[in-house]
Design a protein around this motif. Structure first.
Motif, mmCIF file in Angstrom:
data_model
loop_
_atom_site.group_PDB
_atom_site.id
_atom_site.type_symbol
_atom_site.label_atom_id
_atom_site.label_comp_id
_atom_site.label_asym_id
_atom_site.label_seq_id
_atom_site.Cartn_x
_atom_site.Cartn_y
_atom_site.Cartn_z
ATOM 1 N N HIS A 41 0.846 -1.259 -0.025
ATOM 2 C CA HIS A 41 -0.003 -0.051 -0.227
ATOM 3 C C HIS A 41 0.961 1.323 -0.124
ATOM 4 O O HIS A 41 1.946 1.302 0.609
ATOM 5 N N GLN A 44 0.915 6.375 3.798
ATOM 6 C CA GLN A 44 -0.084 7.562 4.092
ATOM 7 C C GLN A 44 0.441 8.297 5.558
ATOM 8 O O GLN A 44 1.042 7.854 6.247
ATOM 9 N N THR A 46 -0.569 11.885 7.834
ATOM 10 C CA THR A 46 -1.491 12.718 8.568
ATOM 11 C C THR A 46 -0.958 14.101 8.716
ATOM 12 O O THR A 46 0.292 14.153 8.969
ATOM 13 N N ARG A 67 -10.230 2.331 13.945
ATOM 14 C CA ARG A 67 -10.997 2.200 12.582
ATOM 15 C C ARG A 67 -11.987 3.691 12.447
ATOM 16 O O ARG A 67 -11.942 4.092 11.583
ATOM 17 N N ALA A 70 -10.337 6.749 11.878
ATOM 18 C CA ALA A 70 -9.891 6.892 10.513
ATOM 19 C C ALA A 70 -10.876 7.031 9.542
ATOM 20 O O ALA A 70 -10.846 7.835 8.495
ATOM 21 N N GLN A 71 -12.110 6.453 9.691
ATOM 22 C CA GLN A 71 -13.418 6.808 8.971
ATOM 23 C C GLN A 71 -13.715 8.409 9.368
ATOM 24 O O GLN A 71 -14.263 8.765 8.150
ATOM 25 N N GLU A 74 -11.599 10.645 7.269
ATOM 26 C CA GLU A 74 -11.750 10.428 6.070
ATOM 27 C C GLU A 74 -13.114 11.202 5.472
ATOM 28 O O GLU A 74 -12.960 11.792 4.446
ATOM 29 N N SER A 75 -13.900 10.947 6.385
ATOM 30 C CA SER A 75 -15.451 11.777 6.129
ATOM 31 C C SER A 75 -15.212 12.985 6.161
ATOM 32 O O SER A 75 -15.811 13.928 5.265
ATOM 33 N N HIS A 78 -11.757 13.919 3.603
ATOM 34 C CA HIS A 78 -11.534 13.013 2.106
ATOM 35 C C HIS A 78 -10.179 12.727 2.042
ATOM 36 O O HIS A 78 -9.845 12.329 0.754
ATOM 37 N N HIS A 79 -9.448 12.486 3.057
ATOM 38 C CA HIS A 79 -8.111 11.874 3.045
ATOM 39 C C HIS A 79 -8.082 10.393 3.708
ATOM 40 O O HIS A 79 -8.435 10.424 4.829
ATOM 41 N N SER A 80 -7.791 9.631 2.797
ATOM 42 C CA SER A 80 -7.747 8.411 3.343
ATOM 43 C C SER A 80 -6.705 7.938 4.144
ATOM 44 O O SER A 80 -5.485 8.179 3.913
ATOM 45 N N TYR A 82 -5.178 5.002 7.209
ATOM 46 C CA TYR A 82 -5.220 3.553 7.566
ATOM 47 C C TYR A 82 -5.288 3.538 9.017
ATOM 48 O O TYR A 82 -4.847 4.392 9.876
#
Length: 298
Positions: A41, A44, A46, A67, A70-71, A74-75, A78-80, A82
């Protein structure tokens, strides 16, 4: 570039040709590693703003999972990211995922009475050697503790936000009664069904407690304030047999060292595989674990 003569010498010593040695040396000089495997992967990262938001979320909700964080990141951005990156950031900030301290919810009156109880015995020393601490405990078949780790800094174990309140309730398994003293312990008593005051006398106090206390030069008997323990018929039993009782504050299970004894018994059970299949098998294991705890630990 490493000297060709040196590369040839290396190749002859490790059994590889000079071209392979040159390639590995070049890769080490450029990448700082000899590993040619690519990352599964992309890395990533931050931002500092996201790092602060991650820490704020764990302070607001100590049991929030990496988790979920992280969600949320991202919401919003808009940055993924892990979950393992979240855990890494929290470790860098000094937070670690630990099992929470379990405690009972206390009112201000509970706290006042507990403090008063401790203050009255703050100077006790050898007096504690005379106390026999007793309690019932339930051990379940196919036990699952279901505890969720909380994130905390060093020294925050006792913070209210890091404590998970627990409540007692019925569970499939067995219930046993036991007592510990400074020099000895009682045999375990298996309790079938609900314990009432009459059964407490006939199955615990008369056959077990009385002989145990008679073998001691002096003893102070401790029990909690469960209804069977404080019933009038039980109090008369203590008076008639001249058994001295240790006063006990409400919701003070954590003040009794027998709770640590139950923990040591449960810890020994976790080392036995496979798990007990029947209540009778579990009872045999609990009895053995109770007897196996060294007295010096008590």
């Amino acid at each position: 570039m490493i000297d060709l003569f040196l590369e040839g010498n290396i190749g002859s010593r490790v059994g590889r040709n000079q071209t392979t040695v040159i390639r590995i040396c070049d890769h080490w000089l450029k990448k700082g590693t000899t590993d040619r495997r690519g990352q599964s992967h992309p890395p990533q990262y931050t931002t500092s703003r996201e790092d602060r938001q991650i820490v704020r979320m764990t302070v607001t909700d100590r049991s929030v999972s990496s988790r979920t964080i992280a969600q949320h990141i991202e919401s919003v951005t808009h940055h993924s990211v892990y979950a393992r990156n979240i855990r890494h950031r929290l470790q860098q900030s000094g937070q670690s995922a630990s099992r929470p301290l379990l405690g009972l919810p206390l009112t201000q009156n509970h706290r006042r009475l507990r403090r008063q109880w401790c203050d009255e015995r703050r100077m006790w020393a050898s007096e504690w050697n005379e106390v026999v601490f007793t309690d019932e405990s339930r051990i379940c078949l196919q036990h699952r503790d279901g505890r969720i780790p909380v994130r905390r800094h060093r020294g925050e174990r006792m913070l209210n936000s890091c404590v998970m309140h627990r409540y007692t309730g019925p569970a499939p398994g067995i219930m046993e009664w036991g007592g510990i003293g400074y020099h000895s312990r009682t045999p375990l008593v298996r309790i079938a069904g609900s314990l009432n005051s009459q059964r407490y006398i006939s199955e615990v106090l008369e056959p077990v407690v009385l002989p145990f206390l008679q073998d001691l030069a002096s003893a102070i008997f401790q029990q909690d304030n469960e209804r069977p323990h404080v019933a009038r018929i039980v109090q008369r039993f203590f008076v008639n047999h001249q058994i001295e009782l240790l006063p006990w504050s409400a919701r003070s299970l954590d003040l009794s060292p027998i709770e640590n004894m139950w923990s040591m018994v449960a810890q020994r059970l976790t080392h036995i595989t496979p798990s007990a299949a029947t209540p009778d098998q579990l009872w045999q294991r609990v009895e053995h674990a109770w007897s196996a705890v060294p007295q010096e630990h008590i």
